[in-house]
Design a protein around this motif. Structure first.
Motif, PDB file in Angstrom:
ATOM      1  N   HIS A  39       0.814  -1.209   0.000  1.00  0.00           N
ATOM      2  CA  HIS A  39       0.000   0.000   0.000  1.00  0.00           C
ATOM      3  C   HIS A  39       0.854   1.268   0.000  1.00  0.00           C
ATOM      4  CE1 HIS A  39      -4.110  -1.377   0.006  1.00  0.00           C
ATOM      5  NE2 HIS A  39      -3.668  -2.430   0.671  1.00  0.00           N
ATOM      6  N   TRP A  40       2.015   1.252   0.670  1.00  0.00           N
ATOM      7  CA  TRP A  40       2.915   2.401   0.604  1.00  0.00           C
ATOM      8  C   TRP A  40       3.424   2.595  -0.813  1.00  0.00           C
ATOM      9  CZ3 TRP A  40       6.034   0.901   5.555  1.00  0.00           C
ATOM     10  CH2 TRP A  40       5.382   1.420   6.667  1.00  0.00           C
ATOM     11  N   ASN A  41       3.727   1.506  -1.503  1.00  0.00           N
ATOM     12  CA  ASN A  41       4.187   1.593  -2.883  1.00  0.00           C
ATOM     13  C   ASN A  41       3.079   2.138  -3.791  1.00  0.00           C
ATOM     14  OD1 ASN A  41       5.933   1.292  -5.068  1.00  0.00           O
ATOM     15  ND2 ASN A  41       5.207  -0.771  -5.499  1.00  0.00           N
ATOM     16  N   LEU A  42       1.869   1.680  -3.581  1.00  0.00           N
ATOM     17  CA  LEU A  42       0.731   2.161  -4.361  1.00  0.00           C
ATOM     18  C   LEU A  42       0.498   3.648  -4.115  1.00  0.00           C
ATOM     19  CD1 LEU A  42      -1.469   1.081  -6.284  1.00  0.00           C
ATOM     20  CD2 LEU A  42      -2.901   0.731  -4.275  1.00  0.00           C
ATOM     21  N   GLN A  43       0.583   4.071  -2.873  1.00  0.00           N
ATOM     22  CA  GLN A  43       0.401   5.479  -2.515  1.00  0.00           C
ATOM     23  C   GLN A  43       1.507   6.339  -3.152  1.00  0.00           C
ATOM     24  OE1 GLN A  43       0.625   6.159   1.692  1.00  0.00           O
ATOM     25  NE2 GLN A  43      -0.359   8.149   1.552  1.00  0.00           N
ATOM     26  N   ARG A  44       2.734   5.844  -3.140  1.00  0.00           N
ATOM     27  CA  ARG A  44       3.853   6.567  -3.747  1.00  0.00           C
ATOM     28  C   ARG A  44       3.645   6.743  -5.242  1.00  0.00           C
ATOM     29  NH1 ARG A  44       7.948   4.921  -6.589  1.00  0.00           N
ATOM     30  NH2 ARG A  44       7.576   2.748  -6.061  1.00  0.00           N
ATOM     31  N   PHE A  49       2.248  10.238  -9.837  1.00  0.00           N
ATOM     32  CA  PHE A  49       1.399  10.501 -11.008  1.00  0.00           C
ATOM     33  C   PHE A  49       0.770  11.884 -10.913  1.00  0.00           C
ATOM     34  CE2 PHE A  49      -2.930  10.506 -12.741  1.00  0.00           C
ATOM     35  CZ  PHE A  49      -2.642  10.324 -14.081  1.00  0.00           C
ATOM     36  N   TYR A  50       0.185  12.220  -9.777  1.00  0.00           N
ATOM     37  CA  TYR A  50      -0.479  13.511  -9.638  1.00  0.00           C
ATOM     38  C   TYR A  50       0.523  14.663  -9.605  1.00  0.00           C
ATOM     39  CZ  TYR A  50      -4.974  11.307  -9.158  1.00  0.00           C
ATOM     40  OH  TYR A  50      -6.118  10.595  -9.409  1.00  0.00           O
ATOM     41  N   ASP A  51       1.721  14.440  -9.088  1.00  0.00           N
ATOM     42  CA  ASP A  51       2.760  15.473  -9.135  1.00  0.00           C
ATOM     43  C   ASP A  51       3.172  15.751 -10.576  1.00  0.00           C
ATOM     44  OD1 ASP A  51       2.753  15.795  -6.406  1.00  0.00           O
ATOM     45  OD2 ASP A  51       4.554  14.562  -6.056  1.00  0.00           O
ATOM     46  N   MET A  52       3.359  14.694 -11.367  1.00  0.00           N
ATOM     47  CA  MET A  52       3.704  14.869 -12.774  1.00  0.00           C
ATOM     48  C   MET A  52       2.563  15.538 -13.538  1.00  0.00           C
ATOM     49  SD  MET A  52       5.700  11.273 -13.506  1.00  0.00           S
ATOM     50  CE  MET A  52       5.698  11.450 -15.265  1.00  0.00           C
ATOM     51  N   LEU A  53       1.337  15.230 -13.197  1.00  0.00           N
ATOM     52  CA  LEU A  53       0.173  15.842 -13.845  1.00  0.00           C
ATOM     53  C   LEU A  53       0.120  17.332 -13.545  1.00  0.00           C
ATOM     54  CD1 LEU A  53      -2.252  14.956 -15.563  1.00  0.00           C
ATOM     55  CD2 LEU A  53      -3.539  14.684 -13.443  1.00  0.00           C
ATOM     56  N   GLU A  54       0.410  17.714 -12.298  1.00  0.00           N
ATOM     57  CA  GLU A  54       0.399  19.133 -11.933  1.00  0.00           C
ATOM     58  C   GLU A  54       1.533  19.897 -12.619  1.00  0.00           C
ATOM     59  OE1 GLU A  54       0.437  19.945  -7.766  1.00  0.00           O
ATOM     60  OE2 GLU A  54      -1.437  18.886  -7.410  1.00  0.00           O
ATOM     61  N   ARG A  55       2.695  19.296 -12.767  1.00  0.00           N
ATOM     62  CA  ARG A  55       3.828  19.961 -13.405  1.00  0.00           C
ATOM     63  C   ARG A  55       3.660  20.039 -14.923  1.00  0.00           C
ATOM     64  NH1 ARG A  55       7.236  16.619  -9.688  1.00  0.00           N
ATOM     65  NH2 ARG A  55       7.311  15.172 -11.427  1.00  0.00           N
ATOM     66  N   GLY A  56       2.712  19.314 -15.478  1.00  0.00           N
ATOM     67  CA  GLY A  56       2.465  19.344 -16.919  1.00  0.00           C
ATOM     68  C   GLY A  56       3.339  18.391 -17.702  1.00  0.00           C
ATOM     69  N   GLU A  57       4.023  17.487 -17.022  1.00  0.00           N
ATOM     70  CA  GLU A  57       4.881  16.534 -17.721  1.00  0.00           C
ATOM     71  C   GLU A  57       4.074  15.469 -18.455  1.00  0.00           C
ATOM     72  OE1 GLU A  57       7.636  14.860 -14.963  1.00  0.00           O
ATOM     73  OE2 GLU A  57       8.458  16.812 -14.392  1.00  0.00           O
ATOM     74  N   ILE A  58       2.887  15.185 -17.950  1.00  0.00           N
ATOM     75  CA  ILE A  58       2.005  14.207 -18.583  1.00  0.00           C
ATOM     76  C   ILE A  58       0.610  14.808 -18.697  1.00  0.00           C
ATOM     77  CG2 ILE A  58       3.278  12.192 -17.769  1.00  0.00           C
ATOM     78  CD1 ILE A  58       1.118  11.853 -15.610  1.00  0.00           C
TER      79      ILE A  58
END
Length: 65
Positions: A39-44, A49-58
């Motif tokens: 679950h820690w791996n899934l949370q990470r 994913f959401y950090d990359m989405l906010e930065r506009g990388e994806i």
């Protein structure tokens, strides 16, 4: 003949409650640790994913060609 019978009885004493409890605790802690690690791996991964989405990388929108 009675000596053989006594030896046979002495070899089996029945289940050890302390051992059974320790086996159960050990198995439970190992399974719980693996579950927590999963679950820690899934949370990470979700956080990355959401950090990359906010930065506009994806993007989740398919671009038209």
């Amino acid at each position: 003949m009675t000596a053989v019978h006594k030896i046979g009885q002495a070899s089996y004493r029945g289940p050890s409650i302390f051992k059974e409890i320790m086996y159960g605790l050990t198995a439970g802690l190992i399974a719980g640790g693996l579950w927590k690690r999963y679950h820690w791996n899934l949370q990470r991964r979700n956080k990355e994913f959401y950090d990359m989405l906010e930065r506009g990388e994806i993007s989740v929108v398919v671009e038209d060609e």
